[in-house]
Design a protein around this motif. Sequence first.
Motif, PDB file in Angstrom:
ATOM      1  N   PRO A  33      -5.564   2.757  10.033  1.00 18.00           N
ATOM      2  CA  PRO A  33      -6.863   2.207  10.444  1.00 18.00           C
ATOM      3  C   PRO A  33      -7.775   1.971   9.239  1.00 18.00           C
ATOM      4  CG  PRO A  33      -6.253   4.051  11.834  1.00 18.00           C
ATOM      5  CD  PRO A  33      -5.253   3.997  10.718  1.00 18.00           C
ATOM      6  N   ARG A  34      -8.614   0.937   9.358  1.00 15.36           N
ATOM      7  CA  ARG A  34      -9.483   0.540   8.260  1.00 15.36           C
ATOM      8  C   ARG A  34     -10.388   1.663   7.738  1.00 15.36           C
ATOM      9  NH1 ARG A  34     -14.347  -2.244   7.035  1.00 15.36           N
ATOM     10  NH2 ARG A  34     -14.019  -3.640   5.289  1.00 15.36           N
ATOM     11  N   PRO A  35     -10.994   2.528   8.604  1.00 15.06           N
ATOM     12  CA  PRO A  35     -11.839   3.594   8.049  1.00 15.06           C
ATOM     13  C   PRO A  35     -11.083   4.525   7.109  1.00 15.06           C
ATOM     14  CG  PRO A  35     -12.292   3.328  10.373  1.00 15.06           C
ATOM     15  CD  PRO A  35     -11.090   2.475  10.067  1.00 15.06           C
ATOM     16  N   TRP A  36      -9.816   4.821   7.446  1.00 15.32           N
ATOM     17  CA  TRP A  36      -9.030   5.691   6.560  1.00 15.32           C
ATOM     18  C   TRP A  36      -8.723   4.975   5.255  1.00 15.32           C
ATOM     19  CZ3 TRP A  36      -8.959  10.626   7.142  1.00 15.32           C
ATOM     20  CH2 TRP A  36      -9.065  11.186   8.407  1.00 15.32           C
ATOM     21  N   CYS A  37      -8.399   3.684   5.331  1.00 14.44           N
ATOM     22  CA  CYS A  37      -8.130   2.910   4.112  1.00 14.44           C
ATOM     23  C   CYS A  37      -9.356   2.898   3.205  1.00 14.44           C
ATOM     24  CB  CYS A  37      -7.727   1.483   4.461  1.00 14.44           C
ATOM     25  SG  CYS A  37      -6.123   1.347   5.249  1.00 14.44           S
ATOM     26  N   LEU A  38     -10.517   2.693   3.785  1.00  9.58           N
ATOM     27  CA  LEU A  38     -11.745   2.693   2.985  1.00  9.58           C
ATOM     28  C   LEU A  38     -11.982   4.047   2.331  1.00  9.58           C
ATOM     29  CD1 LEU A  38     -14.178   0.725   5.321  1.00  9.58           C
ATOM     30  CD2 LEU A  38     -13.185  -0.058   3.160  1.00  9.58           C
ATOM     31  N   ASP A  84      -9.000   4.683  -0.357  1.00 11.66           N
ATOM     32  CA  ASP A  84      -8.914   3.700  -1.431  1.00 11.66           C
ATOM     33  C   ASP A  84     -10.232   3.481  -2.164  1.00 11.66           C
ATOM     34  OD1 ASP A  84      -6.261   3.337  -0.792  1.00 11.66           O
ATOM     35  OD2 ASP A  84      -6.629   1.578   0.473  1.00 11.66           O
ATOM     36  N   ASN A  91     -14.002   8.031  13.541  1.00  5.56           N
ATOM     37  CA  ASN A  91     -13.295   6.886  14.110  1.00  5.56           C
ATOM     38  C   ASN A  91     -11.932   7.285  14.657  1.00  5.56           C
ATOM     39  OD1 ASN A  91     -14.850   4.400  14.035  1.00  5.56           O
ATOM     40  ND2 ASN A  91     -14.980   4.805  11.852  1.00  5.56           N
TER      41      ASN A  91
END
Length: 81
Positions: A2-7, A10, A30
């Motif tokens: 999911p995008r929140p974890w990627c943000l 990273d 999230n």
Amino acid sequence: MPRPWCLAFDSPPSLPPLRHVLLGINAHLNYARLLGPEAYAVRLGEIELLSAARIADLLAPGQVLLRLAVAGFGVVLPPPE
């Protein structure tokens, strides 16, 4: 992932520490939201409790900068059950 974890994972190391904390909290919330309203409420309650304890610790008399150096700015959440 999911995008929140990627943000959160990273994000560049040059970001201020508080920004890393906020990205991590966002990712946890999230993820809990994806599991449903009950999981979200439980996770939010954990964050509120740990954050209140951290604020109380930082407001206590003594060497605040030393406590920040040892424990950091954020709170450590237990793994989701």
